[in-house]
Design an enzyme around this catalytic site. Sequence first.
Site, PDB file in Angstrom:
ATOM      1  N   ALA A 195      10.272  -2.879 -14.237  1.00 37.71           N
ATOM      2  CA  ALA A 195      11.307  -2.436 -13.294  1.00 37.71           C
ATOM      3  C   ALA A 195      10.691  -2.086 -11.947  1.00 37.71           C
ATOM      4  O   ALA A 195      11.234  -2.436 -10.889  1.00 37.71           O
ATOM      5  CB  ALA A 195      12.071  -1.245 -13.866  1.00 37.71           C
ATOM      6  N   TYR A 196       9.557  -1.397 -11.974  1.00 36.39           N
ATOM      7  CA  TYR A 196       8.868  -1.050 -10.732  1.00 36.39           C
ATOM      8  C   TYR A 196       8.473  -2.306  -9.967  1.00 36.39           C
ATOM      9  O   TYR A 196       8.738  -2.440  -8.767  1.00 36.39           O
ATOM     10  CB  TYR A 196       7.627  -0.220 -11.047  1.00 36.39           C
ATOM     11  CG  TYR A 196       6.742   0.036  -9.850  1.00 36.39           C
ATOM     12  CD1 TYR A 196       7.035   1.068  -8.958  1.00 36.39           C
ATOM     13  CD2 TYR A 196       5.627  -0.758  -9.590  1.00 36.39           C
ATOM     14  CE1 TYR A 196       6.231   1.298  -7.846  1.00 36.39           C
ATOM     15  CE2 TYR A 196       4.822  -0.534  -8.485  1.00 36.39           C
ATOM     16  CZ  TYR A 196       5.127   0.498  -7.616  1.00 36.39           C
ATOM     17  OH  TYR A 196       4.339   0.719  -6.511  1.00 36.39           O
ATOM     18  N   THR A 197       7.834  -3.250 -10.659  1.00 35.79           N
ATOM     19  CA  THR A 197       7.359  -4.466 -10.010  1.00 35.79           C
ATOM     20  C   THR A 197       8.501  -5.260  -9.402  1.00 35.79           C
ATOM     21  O   THR A 197       8.420  -5.744  -8.264  1.00 35.79           O
ATOM     22  CB  THR A 197       6.589  -5.329 -11.020  1.00 35.79           C
ATOM     23  OG1 THR A 197       5.440  -4.598 -11.465  1.00 35.79           O
ATOM     24  CG2 THR A 197       6.145  -6.642 -10.407  1.00 35.79           C
ATOM     25  N   ASP A 257       4.079  -2.960  -2.692  1.00 43.23           N
ATOM     26  CA  ASP A 257       2.978  -2.859  -3.651  1.00 43.23           C
ATOM     27  C   ASP A 257       2.442  -4.264  -3.881  1.00 43.23           C
ATOM     28  O   ASP A 257       3.202  -5.237  -3.860  1.00 43.23           O
ATOM     29  CB  ASP A 257       3.484  -2.265  -4.973  1.00 43.23           C
ATOM     30  CG  ASP A 257       2.357  -1.854  -5.906  1.00 43.23           C
ATOM     31  OD1 ASP A 257       1.652  -2.743  -6.420  1.00 43.23           O
ATOM     32  OD2 ASP A 257       2.182  -0.644  -6.146  1.00 43.23           O
ATOM     33  N   SER A 285      11.428  -4.124  -8.472  1.00 43.25           N
ATOM     34  CA  SER A 285      12.010  -3.401  -7.330  1.00 43.25           C
ATOM     35  C   SER A 285      11.158  -3.580  -6.083  1.00 43.25           C
ATOM     36  O   SER A 285      11.675  -3.712  -4.969  1.00 43.25           O
ATOM     37  CB  SER A 285      12.183  -1.909  -7.657  1.00 43.25           C
ATOM     38  OG  SER A 285      10.935  -1.237  -7.763  1.00 43.25           O
TER      39      SER A 285
END
Length: 246
Positions: free
Chosen positions: A158-160, A146, A162
Site C-alpha cells: 500500500a505504501y509503495t 520514495d 501510494s
Amino acid sequence: MHESLTGKTVLVTGAAQRVGREIALALARRGCRIALHYHLSMDAAEATAGEIRAEGVECEIVRADLSRPVEAAVAMFEQLEGADFLPDHLVHNASIFEPGNLFETDESLWDRHFAINLKAPFFLSREFARCITARSASGAIVNIADWRGLRPVPGHDAYTLSKAGLIAMTKLLAGELAPAIRVNAVAPGAVLPVAGDATGQADRAATSIPLRRAGTPADVAGAVVYLLESPFVTGEVLTVDGGEGL
C-alpha cells in the site's frame, strides 16, 4: 539562476520531527517563513517551531488530521488565510509507512496509506493552487515520494503504490498547473534507520551503495531547497539514494 527563498512562506506537512523537521529548518535558514503542519506530535511541533523562530523567521503551527484529506486541506488554508500566512510554496512530507504484502494488506491499511500519502497531497495542492491563482502569483510544490515508487519491491504494497501515485501526480500537476506553479518530487532512499538498527543500516550502506554511506534527512532537505530555488525545473523526480538504484 536560483530563485531567492528569502521572505517566502512555505507550508511543510509533517514538519514536527524527522525528515519534515529537517526540511523546515533548512528552509528557515534560507529566510523562509514556515507554516508547520503536525497532527499528534504537539510537543515536537512546538520545539521545532522554537528552533525555526531562533533562525529569525516567523512560524505558524497548523494542526490537521490528513486521514480526512478534504476537510484537513480546507481547514488548514482557512487557518493560514486568517493568520495572513498563505504559502508561496508547498512541501508534502507527511506520510505513513506500514508493512504488508498482497495477503497482509487489508482495506483499512490500504485506505490509511492512500488517504495520507496521496489523497491529502492532491487536495492540499488544489487549495494551494486556488490561493496562488487568486493572488495572481506563482509558486512551487515539492512532493516527498520514495525510491520504491520508481522501483517497487515487495513488502510494503500500500505504501509503495501510494508513492507511485504521488510520482504520477507530480508529473500530472506539473503540466496542469504550469506556468504559475512548478511541481517536482524528491524520491529518497533509506534516510532514517529502522528502530534499533541504526548501525546495521549504516554498515550495509557502506558496503552496498556507490556513495558508501547511509542517507540523512539533511540530504532530503537539500534536494527540496534545490527544487524550490530552481525556476526552470518542473515535473522532475530527484532521486536521493546514494546511487543505490544504479
